[in-house]
Design a protein around this motif. Sequence first.
Motif, mmCIF file in Angstrom:
data_model
loop_
_atom_site.group_PDB
_atom_site.id
_atom_site.type_symbol
_atom_site.label_atom_id
_atom_site.label_comp_id
_atom_site.label_asym_id
_atom_site.label_seq_id
_atom_site.Cartn_x
_atom_site.Cartn_y
_atom_site.Cartn_z
ATOM 1 N N VAL A 181 6.711 -3.206 1.564
ATOM 2 C CA VAL A 181 6.777 -2.416 2.790
ATOM 3 C C VAL A 181 6.664 -0.927 2.467
ATOM 4 C CG1 VAL A 181 8.280 -1.702 4.685
ATOM 5 C CG2 VAL A 181 8.039 -4.129 4.133
ATOM 6 N N LEU A 182 7.405 -0.472 1.446
ATOM 7 C CA LEU A 182 7.323 0.943 1.074
ATOM 8 C C LEU A 182 5.913 1.322 0.630
ATOM 9 C CD1 LEU A 182 9.476 3.228 1.008
ATOM 10 C CD2 LEU A 182 10.390 0.931 1.413
ATOM 11 N N GLN A 183 5.261 0.413 -0.120
ATOM 12 C CA GLN A 183 3.905 0.703 -0.572
ATOM 13 C C GLN A 183 2.958 0.872 0.612
ATOM 14 O OE1 GLN A 183 2.686 1.355 -3.576
ATOM 15 N NE2 GLN A 183 4.709 1.195 -4.482
ATOM 16 N N ALA A 184 3.160 0.117 1.659
ATOM 17 C CA ALA A 184 2.303 0.251 2.839
ATOM 18 C C ALA A 184 2.407 1.651 3.425
ATOM 19 C CB ALA A 184 2.676 -0.805 3.878
ATOM 20 N N PHE A 185 3.620 2.188 3.482
ATOM 21 C CA PHE A 185 3.793 3.550 4.005
ATOM 22 C C PHE A 185 3.157 4.581 3.073
ATOM 23 C CE2 PHE A 185 7.007 1.465 6.594
ATOM 24 C CZ PHE A 185 6.859 2.119 7.805
ATOM 25 N N LEU A 186 3.293 4.354 1.784
ATOM 26 C CA LEU A 186 2.748 5.312 0.816
ATOM 27 C C LEU A 186 1.230 5.308 0.794
ATOM 28 C CD1 LEU A 186 5.282 4.638 -2.068
ATOM 29 C CD2 LEU A 186 5.102 6.749 -0.745
ATOM 30 N N GLN A 187 0.624 4.262 1.321
ATOM 31 C CA GLN A 187 -0.838 4.148 1.325
ATOM 32 C C GLN A 187 -1.473 4.636 2.621
ATOM 33 O OE1 GLN A 187 -1.593 0.059 0.356
ATOM 34 N NE2 GLN A 187 -0.719 0.249 -1.696
ATOM 35 N N LYS A 188 -0.672 5.219 3.489
ATOM 36 C CA LYS A 188 -1.200 5.723 4.762
ATOM 37 C C LYS A 188 -0.866 7.203 4.886
ATOM 38 C CE LYS A 188 -2.667 5.917 9.060
ATOM 39 N NZ LYS A 188 -4.104 5.891 9.397
ATOM 40 N N GLN A 189 -1.876 7.997 5.083
ATOM 41 C CA GLN A 189 -1.682 9.434 5.197
ATOM 42 C C GLN A 189 -0.739 9.762 6.351
ATOM 43 O OE1 GLN A 189 -5.341 11.540 5.608
ATOM 44 N NE2 GLN A 189 -4.442 13.548 5.287
ATOM 45 N N GLY A 190 0.314 10.525 6.065
ATOM 46 C CA GLY A 190 1.280 10.934 7.084
ATOM 47 C C GLY A 190 2.390 9.934 7.333
ATOM 48 N N ALA A 191 2.219 8.684 6.915
ATOM 49 C CA ALA A 191 3.228 7.657 7.204
ATOM 50 C C ALA A 191 4.561 7.900 6.493
ATOM 51 C CB ALA A 191 2.683 6.273 6.845
#
Length: 958
Positions: free
Chosen positions: A774-784
């Motif tokens: 889940v954290l990786q998903a946020f880190l892979q989206k600009q601004g997330a």
Amino acid sequence: MNPRVISVFAVILATITSSAFAQRELTDIPVPDAAEEQKTFIVADGFEVNLFAADPQIHKPIQINFDPQGRLWVAASEVYPQIAPGQVANDKILILEDADGDGVSDKTTVFADGLLIPTGVIPGDGGAYVANSTELLHLSDTDGDGKADRSRIVLSGFGTEDTHHIIHTFRWGPECLFYMNQSIYIHSHVETPYGVRRLNAGGIWQFRPETLRLEILARGWVNTWGHAFDRWGQSFVTDGAGGEGINYLVPGAAYPTAYGVADILHGLNPGSPKYCGLEIVDGRHLPDDWQGNLITHDFRGHRVCRFAVEDEGSGFTSKQQPDLISSNHVAFRPIDVKQGPDGAIYIADWYNPIIQHGEVDFRDPRRDHVHGRIWRVTAKGRPLVERPKLVDASVMELLDSLKAPESFTRQQAKRVLKERDRGEVLAALARWVDNLNPADPEFEHLRLEALWIYQAHEEVRADLLKTVLHSPEPRARAAAVRVLTHWSDRLDHPAEWLADAVHDEYPRVRLEAIRALAAIPSLRAAELALAVVDHPRDTFLDYAARQTARELKPVWLPAMQAGRFDSQGQIQRLMFAIEAGQASELIPRLVDDLQANRVAEELRPRILELLGALGQPQHLRIVLDRALLPNTPPTETAELLRAVLTAQRRRNTQPEGDLLPVAQLLSSPSPEVAALAAECLGSWKLVAAIPQLQATAAATERLDAIRKAAIVALAAMDTEATRKSLQDLAATDPAESVSGAAVASLVPTQPQMAANLSVAWLAKSKSPEQQTQVLQAFLQKQGAPDLLAAALTNQTLPEDVAKIALRSVSGSGRQEPKLVEALTNAGGIRSEAKLLTPEQMAAMVGEVRSQGDPARGEAIFRRADLSCFKCHAIGGAGGKVGPDMISIGASAQVDYLVDSLLAPNKNVKEGYQTVVVETDSGKVVSGVKVRTSDEALILRDADDQEIAVPLKSIEEER
């Protein structure tokens, strides 16, 4: 002190190969006394070391090479790493002589001075070739006083961006061609009579001085300070900044750092430390088990290393042997090695506590600019080789010197012959070859030596070439093929000369033949080269075949399109060419063969894969229709769906016609097929399939992998209905992997919604693996990350969850201060100082040395939850995201390791900096750079997976 922490440091110490000291904060600089240095040497059993030459007789040796007289030439630089403002360039070329043969230099002559960082020297052609920054010089002594008085610029335009990457490693080949290396941070644009030659990174040049023909032999290493030839003309390379040990060189090949290539080759010893210099040793002075061994240097680890190579298929295997010399002396820096006329091994010791110049300041006062040594290693109780008398020998005596067991004698004899009267040499050589005894065990090798002399003198001898091409010795056949490469423009129908070689039973002959054919741009050459696919192929042979197919594509592609290519009915050859050359133009021909049932059943899956990889929508439809047939085996269906997915992801191309029937595969009994079907529907954004995908995602009786694939597909649609489904799954699904996948899937399109959902989900999550995803998903989206940080304000997370999240942020290589602060506060994590005082560091070092337990440390290092092996390997076993730990102690003492573990971003090994890429779709990708092709940037992510980011999609790279 925590025993567990002490044990971690102990296991790192257990991986080291010497007790060398780090350069950072190094204060214990030894007295520069050669005798004291020698006392630290641990020498291989049966060998001994003596000092051949030392300061003030010599200083800072960078490269050494012998001449036919047995004198040792030394390129020496006091200026390195960079000349200071106002400093006068006065680097030198030195000549050392051991007149009485006692193994100690008696005389030093300054052959040339006033040079600027001469990184290479090799005697030849009446003087010596010298690397002088941007230029290749030839210096000569015309008045016999031992000092060069004539200087000629042979070539210019070599790059100088990095002084330890400029041209270096000068070497004469067995055919008397001149080889020189350059390294990765160099851009060379060299004008020759044949056009400008460009090499914009690391590689090896091949040069014929008398014609000024300059070509690239191979490319793609970081810092190639080592190149040597075995007695059959095969090349081996070491990399002073790489990690793959001994490299077997395939002509024209690309190695790991090459830019814009489809394939690369790797070294024979993955996980090795950096090696500098290379010599292949042989001869009567050395024991039998040392014949043909490779000697190189772990200059960081203060070791002289030894490798044994053996034939394996078309290539070699390499196995490290016990060190020739090891030491804990901080300034022992072996960087070059040559075998001398007496059979002894001579080692250039650059002698410096400080190495390179990327780690400490150019003007660091601890740098040594004046000392240097040449060590001489001999085998105890074994007679030395009588030094050959070559300079004044007759031509026939020189030719007979080719029978010597020592490569030194053979090579130097050829150099003398090269500089003798050409007519006299060629006439004598013809008589010498005619008088060779076929019963001599060295008969085949001697004929090869003769062939090399003809090549050195640019005399094409077709009769001898044909004879050696059909020698009973396969290594001679392979070498003869390489000679043919140089003569192909002067032979009638040169491709036909290789018709037998491409089918040779010895794989290396086939490899050499394939690479030789690449230099013959004819249709016949292409037909012969592709015939190699009729035989088994190992890594090197397969690479050679692919590379040659690509290079000859301008020849075979139009011929295949016109139906003029003779494949002798072997469709495998056509398929190989299409795949290697990415020849999408020929896909219609494959379709015709497929529909006309001209393809054997066992070849159909591979052809369908090619259609998926290169085909147009109408071709992909054929692939998809076969996947939808009820009698297609599940394994084949999976491969077909994967091929269609590849077309969509890489080329944004999908099958023509109605795609909804793929939804029926969601109910396949094969989990792999069902998951791939979901991926296809999502990649096509097939809104009509939403109901089936919703049912699949909600079906708790289905495997989590299938449900998660359906979730990702629904997220790709991004409709009100799909968002509602994903919200419900994130909030209520009992399977944590499914609910976590639902949260993560919303991040790319609905990051605010995902941030709000994630707070409650993280608070109740029990799975570190799912939390990380889940954290990786946020880190892979600009601004997330900032949205998640805001959602965490005034919220509470379990401390362990917050720590795992912080570890994900740290491992991403990105700076996300808002998210770090939010996680720290939410988890109630107290910030602790990580840096130790000098007193604390001293105590830690003492405890590691006295109490450290390597066995417990290894167990900690291998713990799955700590993920050490996810990024790092030991001896090639483990991840490749971080450096291999096999020789970490060769450049790091205990305090350095402690500091690096407590502050991991403080010192990052070169080549392992994280690259963060933002794409035009808002996606953020991070990882270690592997290479760049013409179309994509290849990164290795934290999961040790390679990711290809299309260059045209990159908005920012940092």
